[in-house]
Design a protein around this motif. Structure first.
Motif, PDB file in Angstrom:
ATOM      1  N   ALA A  57      68.818  -7.857   3.429  1.00  0.00           N
ATOM      2  CA  ALA A  57      67.979  -8.153   2.430  1.00  0.00           C
ATOM      3  C   ALA A  57      68.515  -9.460   1.606  1.00  0.00           C
ATOM      4  CB  ALA A  57      67.858  -6.873   1.241  1.00  0.00           C
ATOM      5  N   GLU A  58      69.630 -10.048   1.931  1.00  0.00           N
ATOM      6  CA  GLU A  58      70.196 -11.043   1.389  1.00  0.00           C
ATOM      7  C   GLU A  58      70.575 -10.984  -0.097  1.00  0.00           C
ATOM      8  OE1 GLU A  58      67.484 -14.394   2.323  1.00  0.00           O
ATOM      9  OE2 GLU A  58      67.897 -14.371   4.364  1.00  0.00           O
ATOM     10  N   TYR A  59      70.952  -9.889  -0.220  1.00  0.00           N
ATOM     11  CA  TYR A  59      71.245  -9.557  -1.603  1.00  0.00           C
ATOM     12  C   TYR A  59      72.855  -9.669  -1.921  1.00  0.00           C
ATOM     13  CZ  TYR A  59      66.856  -7.128  -2.717  1.00  0.00           C
ATOM     14  OH  TYR A  59      65.593  -7.013  -2.970  1.00  0.00           O
ATOM     15  N   ILE A  60      73.551  -9.727  -0.521  1.00  0.00           N
ATOM     16  CA  ILE A  60      75.123  -9.865  -0.845  1.00  0.00           C
ATOM     17  C   ILE A  60      75.374 -10.849   0.630  1.00  0.00           C
ATOM     18  CG2 ILE A  60      75.561  -7.504  -1.672  1.00  0.00           C
ATOM     19  CD1 ILE A  60      76.397  -6.589   1.266  1.00  0.00           C
ATOM     20  N   LYS A  61      76.654 -11.355   0.318  1.00  0.00           N
ATOM     21  CA  LYS A  61      77.145 -12.159   1.417  1.00  0.00           C
ATOM     22  C   LYS A  61      78.397 -11.292   1.949  1.00  0.00           C
ATOM     23  CE  LYS A  61      77.769 -16.196  -0.444  1.00  0.00           C
ATOM     24  NZ  LYS A  61      77.502 -17.290  -1.057  1.00  0.00           N
ATOM     25  N   ILE A  62      78.558 -11.313   3.475  1.00  0.00           N
ATOM     26  CA  ILE A  62      79.897 -10.729   3.604  1.00  0.00           C
ATOM     27  C   ILE A  62      80.680 -11.613   4.467  1.00  0.00           C
ATOM     28  CG2 ILE A  62      80.797  -8.930   5.310  1.00  0.00           C
ATOM     29  CD1 ILE A  62      78.379  -7.141   4.657  1.00  0.00           C
ATOM     30  N   LYS A  63      81.824 -12.029   4.186  1.00  0.00           N
ATOM     31  CA  LYS A  63      82.760 -12.726   4.738  1.00  0.00           C
ATOM     32  C   LYS A  63      84.208 -12.138   5.517  1.00  0.00           C
ATOM     33  CE  LYS A  63      85.612 -16.775   3.931  1.00  0.00           C
ATOM     34  NZ  LYS A  63      86.795 -16.835   2.940  1.00  0.00           N
ATOM     35  N   LYS A  64      84.173 -12.355   6.722  1.00  0.00           N
ATOM     36  CA  LYS A  64      84.935 -11.333   7.615  1.00  0.00           C
ATOM     37  C   LYS A  64      85.984 -12.619   7.991  1.00  0.00           C
ATOM     38  CE  LYS A  64      82.100  -8.125   9.571  1.00  0.00           C
ATOM     39  NZ  LYS A  64      82.624  -6.752   9.256  1.00  0.00           N
ATOM     40  N   SER A  65      87.406 -12.091   7.787  1.00  0.00           N
ATOM     41  CA  SER A  65      88.349 -12.912   8.037  1.00  0.00           C
ATOM     42  C   SER A  65      89.812 -12.039   8.471  1.00  0.00           C
ATOM     43  CB  SER A  65      88.832 -13.727   7.095  1.00  0.00           C
ATOM     44  OG  SER A  65      89.179 -13.173   5.930  1.00  0.00           O
ATOM     45  N   THR A  73      87.352  -7.771   5.085  1.00  0.00           N
ATOM     46  CA  THR A  73      85.843  -7.972   4.684  1.00  0.00           C
ATOM     47  C   THR A  73      85.744  -8.161   3.142  1.00  0.00           C
ATOM     48  OG1 THR A  73      85.240  -6.413   6.586  1.00  0.00           O
ATOM     49  CG2 THR A  73      83.626  -7.008   5.006  1.00  0.00           C
ATOM     50  N   VAL A  74      85.181  -9.332   2.797  1.00  0.00           N
ATOM     51  CA  VAL A  74      84.990  -9.535   1.374  1.00  0.00           C
ATOM     52  C   VAL A  74      83.418  -9.687   1.312  1.00  0.00           C
ATOM     53  CG1 VAL A  74      85.533 -11.172  -0.479  1.00  0.00           C
ATOM     54  CG2 VAL A  74      87.216 -10.815   1.290  1.00  0.00           C
ATOM     55  N   VAL A  75      82.879  -8.970   0.039  1.00  0.00           N
ATOM     56  CA  VAL A  75      81.627  -9.001  -0.102  1.00  0.00           C
ATOM     57  C   VAL A  75      81.278  -9.651  -1.542  1.00  0.00           C
ATOM     58  CG1 VAL A  75      79.781  -7.331  -0.579  1.00  0.00           C
ATOM     59  CG2 VAL A  75      81.531  -6.773   0.940  1.00  0.00           C
ATOM     60  N   SER A  76      80.321 -10.343  -1.561  1.00  0.00           N
ATOM     61  CA  SER A  76      79.900 -11.039  -2.909  1.00  0.00           C
ATOM     62  C   SER A  76      78.347 -10.950  -3.063  1.00  0.00           C
ATOM     63  CB  SER A  76      80.423 -12.751  -2.890  1.00  0.00           C
ATOM     64  OG  SER A  76      79.787 -13.300  -1.765  1.00  0.00           O
ATOM     65  N   LEU A  77      78.070 -11.013  -4.237  1.00  0.00           N
ATOM     66  CA  LEU A  77      76.632 -10.959  -4.634  1.00  0.00           C
ATOM     67  C   LEU A  77      75.911 -12.325  -4.504  1.00  0.00           C
ATOM     68  CD1 LEU A  77      74.617  -8.871  -5.847  1.00  0.00           C
ATOM     69  CD2 LEU A  77      75.369  -9.700  -8.066  1.00  0.00           C
ATOM     70  N   THR A  78      74.789 -12.553  -4.019  1.00  0.00           N
ATOM     71  CA  THR A  78      73.750 -13.530  -4.002  1.00  0.00           C
ATOM     72  C   THR A  78      73.130 -13.785  -5.303  1.00  0.00           C
ATOM     73  OG1 THR A  78      72.225 -12.690  -2.813  1.00  0.00           O
ATOM     74  CG2 THR A  78      73.896 -13.319  -1.235  1.00  0.00           C
ATOM     75  N   GLU A  79      72.628 -15.016  -5.311  1.00  0.00           N
ATOM     76  CA  GLU A  79      71.516 -14.869  -6.522  1.00  0.00           C
ATOM     77  C   GLU A  79      70.432 -14.390  -6.307  1.00  0.00           C
ATOM     78  OE1 GLU A  79      72.082 -16.750  -9.273  1.00  0.00           O
ATOM     79  OE2 GLU A  79      73.982 -17.004  -8.761  1.00  0.00           O
ATOM     80  N   LYS A  80      69.915 -13.990  -5.034  1.00  0.00           N
ATOM     81  CA  LYS A  80      68.683 -13.439  -5.010  1.00  0.00           C
ATOM     82  C   LYS A  80      69.028 -11.870  -5.107  1.00  0.00           C
ATOM     83  CE  LYS A  80      65.609 -11.909  -1.043  1.00  0.00           C
ATOM     84  NZ  LYS A  80      65.372 -12.159   0.210  1.00  0.00           N
TER      85      LYS A  80
END
Length: 103
Positions: A57-65, A73-80
């Motif tokens: 839904a593009e409500y969060i961004k997931i960055k894997k490293s 796995t780091v999760v952040s909230l998007t403006e949407k």
């Protein structure tokens, strides 16, 4: 036609786990998978499923490293996601206002 006073509650957010994820992220820059799992007391698989739905839904961004050869796995909230959460809570407040009998 009378306007429906019971606004649509976003089905993507309308789940205990997904709502809690968004609320936790609202007050932090980002959160890692382990932190979210611990805070929400859910299994890896359960959290992964909910995060995937929020990401789609593009409500969060997931960055894997990798950190010390371990996946992170780091999760952040998007403006949407912020806007969707704000709309959801506004609609929920309206439900509560109606339930309490206030005009």
């Amino acid at each position: 036609k009378m306007e429906n006073k019971f606004a649509e509650l976003d089905p993507v957010i309308h789940s205990r786990v997904r709502l809690a994820v968004l609320i936790l992220l609202l007050h932090t820059e980002s959160a890692d998978f382990t932190y979210l799992k611990k805070e929400l007391e859910v299994s890896d698989g359960n959290l992964s499923t909910h995060l995937r739905k929020l990401e789609t839904a593009e409500y969060i961004k997931i960055k894997k490293s990798f950190e010390n050869r371990k996946p992170k796995t780091v999760v952040s909230l998007t403006e949407k996601g912020k806007a969707a959460l704000q709309g959801y809570t506004s609609n929920l407040e309206e439900y509560l206002r109606i339930a309490s009998g206030k005009k």
